[in-house]
Design an enzyme around this catalytic site. Structure first.
Site, mmCIF file in Angstrom:
data_model
loop_
_atom_site.group_PDB
_atom_site.id
_atom_site.type_symbol
_atom_site.label_atom_id
_atom_site.label_comp_id
_atom_site.label_asym_id
_atom_site.label_seq_id
_atom_site.Cartn_x
_atom_site.Cartn_y
_atom_site.Cartn_z
ATOM 1 N N PRO A 283 -1.234 -17.883 -0.358
ATOM 2 C CA PRO A 283 -0.357 -17.735 -1.604
ATOM 3 C C PRO A 283 1.493 -17.600 -2.100
ATOM 4 O O PRO A 283 1.718 -17.082 -2.523
ATOM 5 C CB PRO A 283 -0.821 -16.287 -2.541
ATOM 6 C CG PRO A 283 -1.664 -15.916 -1.683
ATOM 7 C CD PRO A 283 -1.600 -16.663 -0.712
ATOM 8 N N LYS A 286 3.330 -14.636 3.502
ATOM 9 C CA LYS A 286 4.209 -14.918 4.951
ATOM 10 C C LYS A 286 5.585 -15.940 4.856
ATOM 11 O O LYS A 286 6.491 -15.522 5.446
ATOM 12 C CB LYS A 286 3.318 -15.534 5.688
ATOM 13 C CG LYS A 286 2.238 -15.021 6.066
ATOM 14 C CD LYS A 286 0.914 -15.434 7.058
ATOM 15 C CE LYS A 286 0.081 -14.869 7.647
ATOM 16 N NZ LYS A 286 -1.142 -14.343 5.914
ATOM 17 N N ASP A 327 -0.472 -32.802 1.998
ATOM 18 C CA ASP A 327 -2.180 -32.125 3.031
ATOM 19 C C ASP A 327 -1.133 -32.482 4.600
ATOM 20 O O ASP A 327 -0.828 -32.674 4.715
ATOM 21 C CB ASP A 327 -3.146 -33.463 3.799
ATOM 22 C CG ASP A 327 -3.726 -33.178 4.386
ATOM 23 O OD1 ASP A 327 -4.057 -32.404 5.375
ATOM 24 O OD2 ASP A 327 -5.320 -33.842 4.239
ATOM 25 N N ASP A 343 -1.545 -20.382 9.242
ATOM 26 C CA ASP A 343 -2.345 -19.157 8.941
ATOM 27 C C ASP A 343 -3.778 -20.251 8.470
ATOM 28 O O ASP A 343 -3.967 -20.222 7.552
ATOM 29 C CB ASP A 343 -1.684 -18.399 7.481
ATOM 30 C CG ASP A 343 -3.174 -17.128 7.595
ATOM 31 O OD1 ASP A 343 -3.704 -16.608 8.568
ATOM 32 O OD2 ASP A 343 -3.188 -16.685 6.493
ATOM 33 N N CYS A 396 -8.156 -15.217 9.198
ATOM 34 C CA CYS A 396 -8.785 -12.684 8.790
ATOM 35 C C CYS A 396 -9.843 -13.299 9.323
ATOM 36 O O CYS A 396 -11.126 -12.602 9.005
ATOM 37 C CB CYS A 396 -8.204 -13.305 7.785
ATOM 38 S SG CYS A 396 -8.889 -14.141 6.326
#
Length: 468
Positions: A283, A286, A327, A343, A396
């Site tokens: 979203p 970063k 992509d 990420d 994460c």
């Protein structure tokens, strides 16, 4: 937690004054029992997560979630969220308590009955709901479900006993790790049993709200009554209401971002004047960090809806980046970047304080598949780094299969790149989060802060590589 049944204004007659319903009388509607629809929705949500592996975020979406949830008032939606997340957070202990109280195991097909019992137990044991309300509404749920009706008396007896013996039961189950067995075994193999228990305990607590601030966080800490963490994030104390009502939101002074999620960009150091690409960018937390630090940023996102959300977030913050709908594997610009941030999508096992459904919707096979996806994405991301440039890989997950193991495999057969270790002396207060290899490896059991602020942070992995 306010229970809607407390405000119904109706008093039930004692049992000896009640009369059985006549055969021709229609069954009462759900509206006759305030709070019943919320309990029924909660049991359905728990069933969807545990039995069908459905993501809780989708079920509880205010616009497109489960119809049983979206039909409720905002107050009842909040109650459903509390019941389901609490049930998931403590499910292994709830299971043990119910098993101790049942004379015999539930029939194999009695899953609906199980979810009624589990959600009622969560209310009795861990939420501010009167025991009698939780019991009464659970019995009503059983009576209205043809599959569970014959067990209504058992539901009443078990839950009433649970209420009477809750103190003893809570004590006898306190050493049961509140994560599924497969995950605790995995944690123990990586971190050792003692640390695995610390992580499991930490994940029972809801996550704090951390903010990344565009400027100096200290004035905002004073204004919002927050605490500045070791990495510069601002942690809020518990408060009522939405973050959108807080000072600084409308003017775009800060954005919500867990302290651990802020670390990957901080690993780059000074980004001013450098070209940077944020892959899998939405979203946008970063991306915002990079732009606020003075980098010239390209943000790549394959989902059009998530890209629109990213743009909306940047607009609120008054920040600009070049947005690319693509992509990641098809993204091949003519020139490379000084800084590349990946990420990557992962199992999210480090975020269960916020998303307690993760450990029930994912399993070891998902971790293995996602590690393969991450490796493919990383190998492509390395092609986007300029000579002398840096790449930070992060996710994460708490599992080395999605972190250290995968990085070692890529470095072993990829020339021209080397790990650029993080020096613990440069990160006071976060030394325990830096691995012997110089990567960041945070867990929910790390980062103690003074009360009234919550301790802990998301489980995160981040590794910095440099191109020769």
């Amino acid at each position: 937690m306010n229970d809607t049944t407390k405000h119904s204004g109706q008093k039930r007659k004692p049992p000896h004054q009640r009369h059985p319903a006549k055969a021709h009388k229609p069954a009462p509607s759900h509206a006759d029992k305030p709070g019943l629809e919320a309990r029924m929705a909660a049991a359905k949500m728990l069933a969807a997560v545990v039995d069908k592996k459905v993501s809780l975020d989708g079920l509880l979406d205010n616009d497109h979630g489960n119809p049983a949830y979206t039909a409720l008032s905002e107050a009842d939606r909040g109650l459903v969220r509390a019941i389901v997340t609490t049930s998931l957070r403590f499910l292994p202990r709830i299971d043990a308590m119910l098993n101790a109280l049942l004379d015999a195991p539930l029939p194999a097909g009695a899953r609906s009955l199980y979810h009624i019992l589990a959600t009622a137990a969560a209310q009795i044991l861990y939420l501010d709901v009167p025991d009698h309300s939780a019991v009464d509404l659970a019995v009503e749920q059983a009576n209205r479900d043809p599959r569970s009706r014959r067990f209504a008396g058992m539901v009443n007896a078990v839950l009433r006993r649970l209420g009477r013996e809750k103190a003893t039961l809570l004590e006898t189950t306190r050493d049961i790790a509140c994560v599924p067995d497969w995950f605790f075994a995995r944690l123990s193999s990586v971190y050792g049993e003692s640390e695995a228990r610390r992580i499991a305990e930490a994940q029972m607590l809801p996550a704090a709200i951390d903010l990344s601030v565009k400027g100096d966080p200290q004035p905002w800490a004073e204004l919002l009554g927050g605490h500045v963490l070791a990495n510069g994030s601002l942690r809020l104390a518990a408060f009522e209401g939405a973050v959108t009502t807080l000072a600084g939101y409308e003017e775009g002074a800060w954005w919500v971002q867990d302290a651990a999620a802020a670390l990957p960009v901080l690993m780059f150091g000074d980004v001013a004047g450098k070209t940077a690409v944020d892959l899998c960018a939405a979203p946008g937390g970063k991306t915002a960090q990079l732009v606020a630090g003075g980098a010239r940023v390209t943000a790549v996102e394959q989902s059009a809806n998530r890209l629109r959300r990213l743009k909306s977030n940047l607009d609120r913050l008054g920040l600009e980046a070049e947005l690319v709908h693509s992509d990641l594997l098809a993204f091949a610009p003519e020139e490379g970047f000084d800084l590349v941030l990946l990420d990557a999508p992962c199992s999210s096992t480090g975020t269960t304080r916020r998303h307690p459904d993760v450990l029930f919707t994912k399993g070891p096979e998902d971790i293995a598949k996602l590690a393969q996806v991450q490796e493919k994405l990383l190998r492509h991301a390395l092609t986007l780094v300029k000579p002398g440039g840096q790449l930070v890989f992060s996710n994460c997950s708490l599992d080395p299969a999605e972190g250290e193991d995968m990085i070692a495999r890529v470095l072993a057969d990829t020339g021209g790149f080397a790990r650029l270790p993080v020096a613990p002396q440069n990160w006071p207060g976060l030394e325990e989060a830096i691995s012997p290899q110089g990567d960041f490896r945070t867990t929910p059991a790390m980062l103690s802060v003074p009360e009234p602020f919550s301790s802990g942070l998301d489980g995160f992995y981040a590794c910095r590589l440099q191109k020769n």
